[in-house]
Every structure is written in C-alpha cells, then in structure tokens.
Design a protein around this motif. Structure first.
Motif, PDB file in Angstrom:
ATOM      1  N   GLU A  61      25.225   1.181  64.131  1.00 61.28           N
ATOM      2  CA  GLU A  61      24.994  -1.099  63.954  1.00 61.28           C
ATOM      3  C   GLU A  61      23.743  -1.363  63.447  1.00 61.28           C
ATOM      4  O   GLU A  61      23.228   0.301  63.113  1.00 61.28           O
ATOM      5  N   SER A  62      23.551  -2.074  63.869  1.00 60.90           N
ATOM      6  CA  SER A  62      21.366  -2.106  63.435  1.00 60.90           C
ATOM      7  C   SER A  62      20.686  -1.820  65.202  1.00 60.90           C
ATOM      8  O   SER A  62      19.593  -1.761  65.338  1.00 60.90           O
ATOM      9  N   THR A  63      21.492  -0.530  65.850  1.00 58.16           N
ATOM     10  CA  THR A  63      20.622   0.006  67.727  1.00 58.16           C
ATOM     11  C   THR A  63      19.930   0.942  67.342  1.00 58.16           C
ATOM     12  O   THR A  63      21.592   1.818  66.459  1.00 58.16           O
ATOM     13  N   GLN A  64      19.077   1.442  67.557  1.00 52.85           N
ATOM     14  CA  GLN A  64      18.627   2.642  67.208  1.00 52.85           C
ATOM     15  C   GLN A  64      18.485   3.214  68.655  1.00 52.85           C
ATOM     16  O   GLN A  64      18.129   2.629  69.837  1.00 52.85           O
ATOM     17  N   LEU A  65      19.205   4.694  69.071  1.00 49.04           N
ATOM     18  CA  LEU A  65      19.484   5.262  70.245  1.00 49.04           C
ATOM     19  C   LEU A  65      18.576   6.352  70.581  1.00 49.04           C
ATOM     20  O   LEU A  65      18.604   7.913  69.355  1.00 49.04           O
ATOM     21  N   TYR A  66      17.700   6.650  71.071  1.00 46.23           N
ATOM     22  CA  TYR A  66      16.451   7.540  70.828  1.00 46.23           C
ATOM     23  C   TYR A  66      16.702   8.531  72.416  1.00 46.23           C
ATOM     24  O   TYR A  66      17.350   7.861  73.390  1.00 46.23           O
ATOM     25  N   SER A  67      17.316  10.191  72.480  1.00 41.03           N
ATOM     26  CA  SER A  67      16.818  10.839  73.928  1.00 41.03           C
ATOM     27  C   SER A  67      16.526  12.289  73.439  1.00 41.03           C
ATOM     28  O   SER A  67      16.563  12.855  72.208  1.00 41.03           O
ATOM     29  N   ASP A  68      16.636  12.894  74.335  1.00 39.37           N
ATOM     30  CA  ASP A  68      16.094  14.403  74.536  1.00 39.37           C
ATOM     31  C   ASP A  68      17.115  15.493  74.196  1.00 39.37           C
ATOM     32  O   ASP A  68      16.991  16.253  72.883  1.00 39.37           O
ATOM     33  N   SER A  69      18.469  14.792  74.743  1.00 40.22           N
ATOM     34  CA  SER A  69      19.537  15.717  74.270  1.00 40.22           C
ATOM     35  C   SER A  69      20.580  14.602  74.211  1.00 40.22           C
ATOM     36  O   SER A  69      20.720  13.169  74.986  1.00 40.22           O
ATOM     37  N   ALA A  70      21.457  15.472  73.569  1.00 42.94           N
ATOM     38  CA  ALA A  70      22.869  14.340  73.424  1.00 42.94           C
ATOM     39  C   ALA A  70      24.193  15.024  73.269  1.00 42.94           C
ATOM     40  O   ALA A  70      24.511  15.965  72.427  1.00 42.94           O
ATOM     41  N   TYR A  71      25.414  14.581  73.744  1.00 39.84           N
ATOM     42  CA  TYR A  71      26.300  14.832  72.987  1.00 39.84           C
ATOM     43  C   TYR A  71      27.259  13.806  72.178  1.00 39.84           C
ATOM     44  O   TYR A  71      27.404  12.980  72.768  1.00 39.84           O
ATOM     45  N   LEU A  72      27.738  13.982  70.686  1.00 39.84           N
ATOM     46  CA  LEU A  72      28.230  13.258  70.078  1.00 39.84           C
ATOM     47  C   LEU A  72      29.777  13.336  70.035  1.00 39.84           C
ATOM     48  O   LEU A  72      30.173  14.852  69.708  1.00 39.84           O
TER      49      LEU A  72
END
Length: 127
Positions: A61-72
């Motif tokens: 939605e309008s939220t930004q999510l940042y990280s070094d690594s992730a599982y989607l």
C-alpha cells in the motif's frame, strides 16, 4: 425496445458494477517488490519463496519496507526481512528493527531485535 427491458438491463448492469466494486474493496493489496540486487527461488521454507538479497525494497500500500535480505511469499502475501530493517509508513514515522515478519493480509508486523520508532517528536526504543 420496451421500457421494461431497458430498466431490467440497467438494473442488471448496476448490480454487476456494485458486486464488482464490492469485490475490489475486499481484495487485499499485494506486497510488491520494488528492488533487490539479487532474486532466487527457494523452497526450503516449505513453500515457494522469492529470496531477495541486497538493498531490498518492498512496498505494501503506501508503506515502504527496506532490509538487507528478505523472503517474499507472494501467494500468501507475507514476507520475512532480515538485517537493517526499516519500515516507512506514509505518515513519516520510521521504524527500525533487526528482523521483520509481516503479513500483508492482516497488516500485522512482528519485529525482533533492537527496535526503534522515530517520530517527529519522540524516539522509542525496545527489544
């Protein structure tokens, strides 16, 4: 064409539009991949997952999510993020954590590690 048929056709059209609009309201927005340096498919978590590595940027939605690594997990609309996690909602508050377990359907985020929430007026710390 008689007025009766025109009225029935119009009524049917309006009902269909109403149902379609209702369906769109009920549909959950998907977590969207904006950027990652590397993408791999991984089934070690028991289901197909996209393994994202390096400068990961996701959006829900309008939220930004940042990280070094992730599982989607696209099918389940969930994600797990690790390392320098940062959540930036549209209101300007920023949340930092070591890891994140986020469900895009319920909009519930479980944060772990050193957690910090920074607002324009206050900063909160917790573990």
């Amino acid at each position: 064409m008689p007025k009766k048929w025109i009225c029935l056709a119009l009524l049917g059209f309006l009902m269909f539009q109403g149902l379609d609009g209702y369906g769109q309201l009920r549909r959950k927005k998907r977590i969207r991949l904006v950027h990652a340096n590397s993408l791999e498919y991984d089934e070690s978590k028991g289901t197909k997952a996209k393994r994202l590595i390096g400068d990961v940027h996701l959006e829900h939605e309008s939220t930004q999510l940042y990280s070094d690594s992730a599982y989607l997990f696209s099918k389940q609309n969930k994600m797990l993020a690790y390392g320098h996690v940062r959540i930036v909602p549209s209101d300007g508050t920023t949340i930092y954590a070591d890891s994140l377990d986020y469900d895009g359907n319920t909009k519930i985020a479980k944060l772990r590690g050193d957690i910090r929430m920074v607002d324009k007026d206050i900063t909160l710390f917790t573990k």
